[in-house]
Design a protein around this motif. Structure first.
Motif, PDB file in Angstrom:
ATOM      1  N   THR A  17       0.784  -0.939   0.067  1.00 19.67           N
ATOM      2  CA  THR A  17      -0.036   0.056  -0.032  1.00 19.67           C
ATOM      3  C   THR A  17       1.011   1.147  -0.152  1.00 19.67           C
ATOM      4  N   THR A  18       0.164   2.277  -0.252  1.00 18.01           N
ATOM      5  CA  THR A  18       0.829   3.823  -0.004  1.00 18.01           C
ATOM      6  C   THR A  18       0.255   4.673   0.574  1.00 18.01           C
ATOM      7  N   ASN A  85       5.010  -4.802   2.657  1.00 17.12           N
ATOM      8  CA  ASN A  85       5.633  -3.442   2.709  1.00 17.12           C
ATOM      9  C   ASN A  85       6.970  -3.450   3.411  1.00 17.12           C
ATOM     10  N   ASP A  98       8.672   1.997   2.081  1.00 13.60           N
ATOM     11  CA  ASP A  98       8.173   3.545   1.690  1.00 13.60           C
ATOM     12  C   ASP A  98       8.551   4.342   2.754  1.00 13.60           C
ATOM     13  N   LEU A 101       5.112   6.250   3.820  1.00 13.36           N
ATOM     14  CA  LEU A 101       4.218   5.372   4.565  1.00 13.36           C
ATOM     15  C   LEU A 101       4.746   5.299   5.916  1.00 13.36           C
TER      16      LEU A 101
END
Length: 349
Positions: A17-18, A85, A98, A101
């Motif tokens: 996800t972002t 992630n 990320d 994130l």
């Protein structure tokens, strides 16, 4: 959660996800809530529209959500399979791939208001500014026999076999010991016994993808393979293989690939049925070198010790009594006997 408190809104994101994806997932159930409660003219409605604007900094959007929405409407956000992630570090820990994130979750966890965050992950996570310490960590162990039985009763094929008395107690315990500790593996077992159809659509999709990947180079049609009738033993063996492929083995092999010889060691020790020591591990990756082998000449050493003893008028009993320091023997005898005694204690190499 919703049974305990009907006012709670829920949303779930599975896998990668972002920040933008997470904000959109948060806004969706809240927007539905406002539509159902006829609040589409409220400031909250405008804030939810702003939250979905990817041209604005996420910090501003989160601040507006916190002030106008999250303090008023309780929402539970589930981040499932969050290990997708994460990236491993050289120290054996895991960090978010990320950075944005990571910062977003840190800010959210620090000031959650009435929202709650539930993360499922195979690896523990760390967040900037030690924000992860605000999360309650709970290690989920394998299911007990009683918990496995409860899940079996909700699985169509296994429950049918159990009710028809085709799964005696010994078979039920075998199921538990083989795959019962992992809920998804138990779902796979039930689907295989049900010719590829699971009780939940996402499990059927996952199983089909796992089978397709495994049969990619065999020329076998996955649909035909799944539709094949099979007994419990065959289904158990296939479930373990599929679960290892999907959940455990490939990720483990990928990490081992960066260490020279590690995969060879794993392959080699997989045949041992009993615990082994480091010599057995080294044997799997070592190169055979006959010149490095050495077998001490114990008989020759004992003859040499006997000659030294005779030369100094000593007996084997005198030597035994002076062991291990050789204290009390003549200095000349000690000088000659010490290296021989050391050689007598050598083992083959």
């Amino acid at each position: 959660v919703t049974a305990r408190d009907p006012n709670y809104r829920t949303t779930a994101i599975t896998g990668p996800t972002t920040v933008d994806g997470l904000l959109a997932a948060i806004a969706a159930p809240l927007r539905q809530h406002l539509m159902l409660t006829d609040q589409t003219d409220s400031p909250m409605w405008k804030v939810l529209g702003i939250a979905s604007r990817v041209d604005l900094p996420w910090a501003d959007r989160l601040a507006l959500l916190h002030e106008h929405v999250l303090t008023k409407v309780p929402i539970l956000v589930v981040l499932d399979n969050f290990e997708d992630n994460l990236t491993p570090t050289d120290t054996g820990t895991w960090h978010l791939t990320d950075p944005a994130l990571a910062d977003f979750l840190a800010a959210w966890a620090t000031h959650p208001a009435r929202s709650r965050l539930l993360i499922t992950s195979r690896h523990p996570i760390t967040l900037p500014n030690h924000a992860h310490t605000r999360l309650q960590h709970h290690q989920v162990g394998p299911m007990s026999l009683a918990e496995t039985m409860k899940l079996i009763w909700s699985l169509p094929a296994l429950d049918r076999l159990d009710r028809d008395n085709k799964l005696p107690a010994a078979d039920l315990e075998l199921v538990w010991r083989t795959v019962g500790g992992h809920p998804r593996a138990l779902e796979y077992l039930d689907a295989l016994l049900n010719q590829g159809v699971a009780r939940l659509g996402d499990i059927t999709t996952r199983l089909t993808a796992a089978v397709t990947a495994r049969l990619a180079d065999t020329g076998v049609d996955p649909r035909v393979w799944l539709a094949t009738s099979r007994g419990l033993d065959a289904a158990l063996a296939e479930t373990v293989t599929l679960a290892a492929d999907e959940v455990l083995l490939q990720a483990h092999l990928d990490r081992l690939a960066v260490v020279d010889g590690a995969r060879q060691v794993l392959l080699g020790v997989s045949v041992y049925r009993e615990p082994v020591d480091s010599h057995a591990l080294a044997f799997q990756v070592g190169r055979h070198d006959p010149d490095a082998a050495h077998t001490p000449d114990q008989a020759g050493v004992m003859r040499a010790i006997g000659e030294v003893l005779d030369l100094h008028g000593l007996t084997m009993q005198d030597l035994t009594a002076a062991m291990p320091t050789l204290e009390g023997l003549p200095a000349e005898a000690v000088a000659a006997l010490a290296p021989l005694v050391a050689r007598a204690g050598q083992t083959p190499t």
